[in-house]
Design an enzyme around this catalytic site. Structure first.
Site, PDB file in Angstrom:
ATOM      1  N   ASP A   1       1.894  11.793  13.676  1.00  0.00           N
ATOM      2  CA  ASP A   1       0.951  11.414  12.618  1.00  0.00           C
ATOM      3  C   ASP A   1       0.094  10.241  13.045  1.00  0.00           C
ATOM      4  OD1 ASP A   1      -0.264  11.850  10.211  1.00  0.00           O
ATOM      5  OD2 ASP A   1       1.157  10.633   9.061  1.00  0.00           O
TER       6      ASP A   1
ATOM      7  N   VAL B   1       4.798   0.928   0.297  1.00  0.00           N
ATOM      8  CA  VAL B   1       5.249  -0.119   1.211  1.00  0.00           C
ATOM      9  C   VAL B   1       5.143  -1.465   0.505  1.00  0.00           C
ATOM     10  CG1 VAL B   1       4.991  -1.101   3.494  1.00  0.00           C
ATOM     11  CG2 VAL B   1       4.330   1.262   3.093  1.00  0.00           C
TER      12      VAL B   1
ATOM     13  N   PHE C   1       4.230   9.389   2.528  1.00  0.00           N
ATOM     14  CA  PHE C   1       5.506   9.616   1.858  1.00  0.00           C
ATOM     15  C   PHE C   1       6.043   8.468   1.016  1.00  0.00           C
ATOM     16  CE2 PHE C   1       5.769  12.672   5.334  1.00  0.00           C
ATOM     17  CZ  PHE C   1       5.929  13.816   4.575  1.00  0.00           C
TER      18      PHE C   1
ATOM     19  N   GLY D   1       0.825  -1.198   0.000  1.00  0.00           N
ATOM     20  CA  GLY D   1       0.000   0.000   0.000  1.00  0.00           C
ATOM     21  C   GLY D   1       0.855   1.242   0.000  1.00  0.00           C
TER      22      GLY D   1
ATOM     23  N   GLY E   1       1.671   4.525   2.025  1.00  0.00           N
ATOM     24  CA  GLY E   1       1.498   5.224   3.294  1.00  0.00           C
ATOM     25  C   GLY E   1       2.017   6.641   3.141  1.00  0.00           C
TER      26      GLY E   1
END
Ligand SMILES: *[C@@H]1O[C@H](CO)[C@@H](O)[C@H](O)[C@H]1NC(C)=O
Ligand SMILES: *[C@@H]1O[C@H](CO)[C@@H](O)[C@H](O)[C@H]1NC(C)=O
Ligand SMILES: *[C@@H]1O[C@H](CO)[C@@H](O)[C@H](O)[C@H]1NC(C)=O
Ligand SMILES: *[C@@H]1O[C@H](CO)[C@@H](O)[C@H](O)[C@H]1NC(C)=O
Length: 665
Positions: free
Chosen positions: A469, A356, A353, A349, A351
């Site tokens: 975050d 992954v 920045f 996926g 994330g």
């Protein structure tokens, strides 16, 4: 009748005899491989297609002889004499010269004991006449022990390589009226005449095309051939030998007769060409060399290309200061292989920045499944500090944190390796309706896990760590569906005493406390984001949903509205069925408390943990209490100063004011 038959037989015998006699005069304008009149010994052979007689092949210490198959017989009434004319050539193989060749007249075809090198394959070193032979040598080596005059001479030998008479190779040119030197080892065809009559043996040389010289080069007047061969039967032919150095000895044409008068002419035009293997080979080998060279270059090119490709493929950036972090450093090659070349099949996926990928590290490194995050970055500026922070994060150990295992640096790319979480991120279960939703008890457990993790970061770690975050997509689920706080790529260390305003605002809109753009991140902003996260998980919706009507658009505001309105429980995720309303209410209220507009009014994470566990009573507050349910009116007006980008993974917006390029520092 009987007389006629007898006469016929006698006539036939006569015919056979005369036909034999006719064979005592012959001419070869080139040699035919199928011609059985030439008998070959040793390395001598007739070159196919080239029609040339070659005495030795280009190997060392060889002997080769070729002679006319039939003996030449002289009747008692006949004088023993002969006349011969042949065309030969001595051709270089290498720089060094070898031994020459000889025309011979012998008693037999058995040359037992004959030696190569300077013995021409005719004589033996003892000098004893094991074979009775007269030879005319064309010698291109000066051999001291046989008293050679030079390395370019013609000699007459009787039973010994020591010449009776010899002379430097030259000829008397009729045209020019003078003696002209010749080079035997020139590779050019040489004509040789040998005439014997009475006791005189004359030898003449001339280049091809010239007439027979009027004066012989050599003349020996004391030769008794029938004495030498001890009889009236002779064999004639050519012999050549090689020693440590080699030359090619060729005979192109040959005429022989018992007398000068009956000697047939060699047809020069029919003679084969001198094979020039050296020249041809030189050209050929040059061609081969060039081709080979090109091939080698081609192969080399491919190899270099492959090497460069591999080098480039696996190229990393590694600096001196990183040596300290050696064990944390993964080679790009191992990560490339672990993720099968960052294949789409391993894509987990996108994330914050970066993308992954799932990877499986080989046993030799450490057999485990990892998640590899590729973070694009531009400058090297700030990298040192960033890596130092990663290393610090490695020391963070809590069961609700996703362990960071290491990193790798490339040009424009940073790779972060962390433990692989098989159940993916929490937001998938909240917002992806294909996946089964999580029951309340599980959600509640996850919320408590994350609260503990954050509390650990804020208070128990060696240094205060601000995650920066917190949101559902940064919460990952391990195999047992325990919540694990991840994505440290975004988080920053907060050093006590550091000027918070120097740090850049980073986070996700909707989770960002209003003061973050002015005062920067703090534990308080983490608490705010955690509050939004509590509401997000309980209500099953994102903090800001632009598609909804204004009243419902902002999650914090809407939860407050529900509280004001009929029931706080109206805000709950409609997919939740089996839940404790006391727990849900408590979680929603803690969420609102955390998301207080006033930083000082927010609880600490330690308190939050206690609220969630029910160990501490919630303070009294209402939807209209100061700061509760208040939105951040300034959030959007202040945003244009930061660059915005929308994430494809969810609707929230990332402020990609990168911490990696360090420009915000
Ligand atoms: C040269 O001749 C010798 C003797 O006949 C033979 O053994 C050898 O193999 C030959 N070499 C080549 C290169 O033809
Ligand atoms: C040279 O002569 C000796 C005896 O006189 C003999 O044993 C030897 O075999 C001879 N060598 C050759 C090459 O004929
Ligand atoms: C040999 O050469 C000499 C001198 O030129 C000549 O008189 C003689 O006839 C020649 N003999 C033969 C057999 O050619
Ligand atoms: C040559 O030698 C043979 C045998 O030894 C002898 O009969 C003959 O007379 C000789 N010839 C000459 C010309 O001397």
């Amino acid at each position: 009748m009987v007389r006629r038959a007898l006469l016929g037989i006698i006539w036939m015998i006569y015919c056979v005899c005369t036909s034999f006699q006719q064979e005592t005069s012959f001419v070869f304008n080139g040699f035919d491989q199928g011609d059985h009149r030439i008998h070959l010994q040793g390395s001598a052979r007739i070159l196919p297609k080239k029609d040339v007689l070659q005495l030795t092949n280009a190997t060392t210490t060889q002997m080769g002889r070729a002679f006319f198959e039939q003996p030449i017989d002289f009747k008692p009434s006949e004088p023993v004499s002969f006349s011969t004319h042949f065309v030969c050539a001595l051709v270089h193989v290498a720089e060094a010269g070898g031994h020459g060749m000889a025309f011979f007249v012998s008693h037999s075809t058995d040359f037992k004991g004959a030696q190569p090198t300077r013995y021409f394959g005719l004589f033996n070193p003892n000098g004893s006449a094991s074979t009775r032979v007269l030879a005319v040598e064309l010698d291109i080596t000066k051999t001291i022990d046989v008293l050679d005059i030079n390395d370019n001479h013609v000699g007459v030998d009787v039973n010994s390589p020591k010449s009776m008479v010899s002379a430097s190779a030259s000829y008397f040119s009729v045209k020019e009226g003078r003696k002209i030197d010749m080079k035997l080892l020139s590779g050019d065809p040489i004509q040789v005449w040998v005439d014997y009559e009475g006791t005189t043996l004359n030898v003449s040389l001339a280049p091809l095309g010239d007439q027979k010289p009027s004066r012989p080069l050599l003349s020996s007047t004391s030769i008794n051939l029938s004495e030498i061969v001890q009889g009236r039967r002779i064999f004639v032919g050519f012999s050549g030998s090689t020693g440590s150095s080699v030359v090619n000895q060729y005979v192109l044409g040959w005429s022989f007769s018992k007398s000068m008068a009956s000697l047939q002419k060699i047809d020069i035009s029919k003679l084969p060409k001198v094979p020039h293997p050296s020249n041809k080979n030189k050209y050929k080998s040059l061609m081969y060399d060039v081709l080979l060279g090109l091939l080698a270059l081609f192969v080399l090119g491919i190899l270099v290309g492959a090497y460069m490709y591999r080098r480039n493929l696996y190229a990393e950036v590694r600096e001196e200061w990183e040596n300290v972090y050696g064990p944390l450093r993964y080679s790009y090659k191992s990560l490339y292989k672990a993720t099968k070349g960052f294949s789409r099949n391993e894509f987990l996926g996108r994330g914050g920045f970066g993308e992954v990928y799932k990877g499986t590290l080989p046993r030799s490194i450490e057999l485990r499944e990892v998640a590899v995050k590729k973070v694009a970055h531009d400058g090297e500026q700030g990298m040192k500090q960033f890596v130092a922070e990663i290393v610090c994060m490695k020391s963070l150990k809590h069961r609700s944190l996703v362990p960071l295992l290491g990193y790798c640096r490339r040009k424009h790319e940073l790779l972060l390796v962390s433990e692989y979480m098989p159940n993916g991120s929490l937001d998938g279960y909240l917002f992806n309706h294909d996946k089964p939703t999580l029951p309340w008890w599980r959600r509640f457990a996850i919320l408590k896990d994350i609260a503990l993790a954050l509390s650990y970061l804020h208070t128990e770690a060696d240094q205060v760590v601000i995650h920066r975050d917190i949101k559902a997509s940064n919460v990952l689920l391990d195999a047992e569906f325990n919540g694990r706080l991840g994505d440290f790529g975004m988080s920053r260390l907060y050093e006590r005493g550091a000027d918070p305003t120097t740090t850049a605002a980073v986070g996700t809109v909707g989770y960002m406390a209003p003061e973050i753009t002015t005062f920067g991140p703090s534990t308080g902003t983490d608490v705010y984001a955690f509050g939004v996260f509590l509401l997000e998980v309980t209500c099953g919706r994102r903090p800001v949903e632009p598609g909804l009507p204004a009243a419902k658009r902002f999650l914090i505001k809407w939860v407050c509205e529900c509280w004001r309105g009929p029931s706080l429980l109206d805000a709950i995720d409609p997919r939740l069925t089996d839940f404790s309303s006391g727990e849900v209410e408590r979680v929603l209220k803690v969420g609102l408390l955390c998301a207080n507009l006033v930083p000082d009014a927010r609880p600490s994470m330690e308190q939050v943990v206690q609220y969630l566990n029910g160990n501490l009573a919630l303070p009294e507050f209402w939807p209209d209490s100061p700061g509760i349910g208040a939105l951040t009116p300034t959030a959007f007006s202040q945003l244009p100063s930061l660059s915005l980008s929308s994430s494809s993974a969810n609707n929230s917006m990332f402020i990609t004011h990168s911490i990696l390029d360090g420009s915000g520092r």
